[in-house]
Design a protein around this motif. Structure first.
Motif, PDB file in Angstrom:
ATOM      1  N   UNK A   1       0.893  -1.163   0.000  1.00  0.00           N
ATOM      2  CA  UNK A   1       0.000   0.000   0.000  1.00  0.00           C
ATOM      3  C   UNK A   1       0.924   1.204   0.000  1.00  0.00           C
ATOM      4  N   UNK A   2       0.825   2.015  -1.021  1.00  0.00           N
ATOM      5  CA  UNK A   2       1.751   3.139  -1.214  1.00  0.00           C
ATOM      6  C   UNK A   2       3.205   2.663  -1.131  1.00  0.00           C
ATOM      7  N   UNK A   3       3.473   1.475  -1.693  1.00  0.00           N
ATOM      8  CA  UNK A   3       4.828   0.948  -1.757  1.00  0.00           C
ATOM      9  C   UNK A   3       5.308   0.236  -0.500  1.00  0.00           C
ATOM     10  N   UNK A   4       4.479   0.140   0.529  1.00  0.00           N
ATOM     11  CA  UNK A   4       4.897  -0.492   1.785  1.00  0.00           C
ATOM     12  C   UNK A   4       3.987  -1.656   2.153  1.00  0.00           C
ATOM     13  N   UNK A   5       4.580  -2.671   2.799  1.00  0.00           N
ATOM     14  CA  UNK A   5       3.801  -3.780   3.340  1.00  0.00           C
ATOM     15  C   UNK A   5       3.903  -3.840   4.860  1.00  0.00           C
ATOM     16  N   UNK A   6       4.665  -2.920   5.439  1.00  0.00           N
ATOM     17  CA  UNK A   6       4.872  -2.883   6.875  1.00  0.00           C
ATOM     18  C   UNK A   6       4.669  -1.450   7.369  1.00  0.00           C
ATOM     19  N   UNK A   7       3.850  -1.311   8.407  1.00  0.00           N
ATOM     20  CA  UNK A   7       3.506   0.012   8.931  1.00  0.00           C
ATOM     21  C   UNK A   7       3.647   0.014  10.442  1.00  0.00           C
ATOM     22  N   UNK A   8       4.236   1.076  10.969  1.00  0.00           N
ATOM     23  CA  UNK A   8       4.366   1.254  12.416  1.00  0.00           C
ATOM     24  C   UNK A   8       3.833   2.632  12.756  1.00  0.00           C
ATOM     25  N   UNK A   9       2.898   2.661  13.702  1.00  0.00           N
ATOM     26  CA  UNK A   9       2.338   3.939  14.094  1.00  0.00           C
ATOM     27  C   UNK A   9       1.345   3.786  15.223  1.00  0.00           C
ATOM     28  N   UNK A  10       0.717   4.901  15.584  1.00  0.00           N
ATOM     29  CA  UNK A  10      -0.260   4.911  16.672  1.00  0.00           C
ATOM     30  C   UNK A  10      -1.618   4.460  16.149  1.00  0.00           C
ATOM     31  N   UNK A  11      -2.235   3.526  16.849  1.00  0.00           N
ATOM     32  CA  UNK A  11      -3.559   3.029  16.483  1.00  0.00           C
ATOM     33  C   UNK A  11      -4.604   4.102  16.784  1.00  0.00           C
ATOM     34  N   UNK A  12      -5.320   4.506  15.743  1.00  0.00           N
ATOM     35  CA  UNK A  12      -6.389   5.491  15.896  1.00  0.00           C
ATOM     36  C   UNK A  12      -7.728   4.788  16.053  1.00  0.00           C
ATOM     37  N   UNK A  13      -7.954   3.755  15.252  1.00  0.00           N
ATOM     38  CA  UNK A  13      -9.224   3.048  15.346  1.00  0.00           C
ATOM     39  C   UNK A  13      -9.304   1.879  14.397  1.00  0.00           C
TER      40      UNK A  13
END
Length: 152
Positions: free
Chosen positions: A109-121
């Motif tokens: 997704x947008x060139x990435x398969x790994x995402x790290x961040x704050x869970x919003x919902x």
């Protein structure tokens, strides 16, 4: 073992786990080396201890002996999901809103398969996170896995 057997096991042991005021996080059935392992992951607010795991193991063992869902020999392990707990159910995502998580997707997704961040919902639309200051919605059907991230 078919995925449906794991689901049958989950359904059978969840009431026993709940009676102990614990949460059934996940069940895995895997072969490692020459041995099969049925792993039951439990949790509670504040975390589980050895006594929780032992009590749950004894109760789960009784249910599994009656149900007899697995034909070959296996080892039963009951433990905590650890600090990088998987997020599987909608309730998990609700409980851990605001926490740092790691999410992997099946396709980029947008060139990435790994995402790290704050869970919003979380909703039927997917997982919403804040990644590098931007809101990102990862479609539910693309989410391969989600876990709490360790914060140092």
């Amino acid at each position: 073992m078919a995925k449906t057997n794991v689901e049958t096991i989950k359904a059978a042991i969840e009431p026993v786990i709940n009676e102990l005021n614990l949460e059934l996080v996940d069940v895995d059935y895997v072969k490692e080396g020459g041995n099969w392992y049925l792993r039951v992951f439990i949790d509670k607010l504040g975390g589980v201890d050895l006594d929780d795991c032992q009590t749950a193991s004894e109760k789960v063992d009784v249910v599994l002996d009656e149900l007899d869902p697995i034909s070959q020999a296996y080892f039963l392990e009951v433990s905590s999901p650890g600090i990088e707990r998987p997020l599987k159910k909608p309730a998990d995502f609700e409980r851990f809103k605001g926490h740092l998580i790691n999410v992997t997707t099946y396709a980029p997704i947008d060139g990435n398969k790994s995402f790290k961040g704050k869970l919003i919902g979380y909703s039927e639309n997917g997982v919403e996170m804040e990644v590098e200051g931007k809101s990102v919605l990862l479609p539910a059907e693309q989410v391969a896995g989600a876990r709490l991230a360790v914060e140092f």
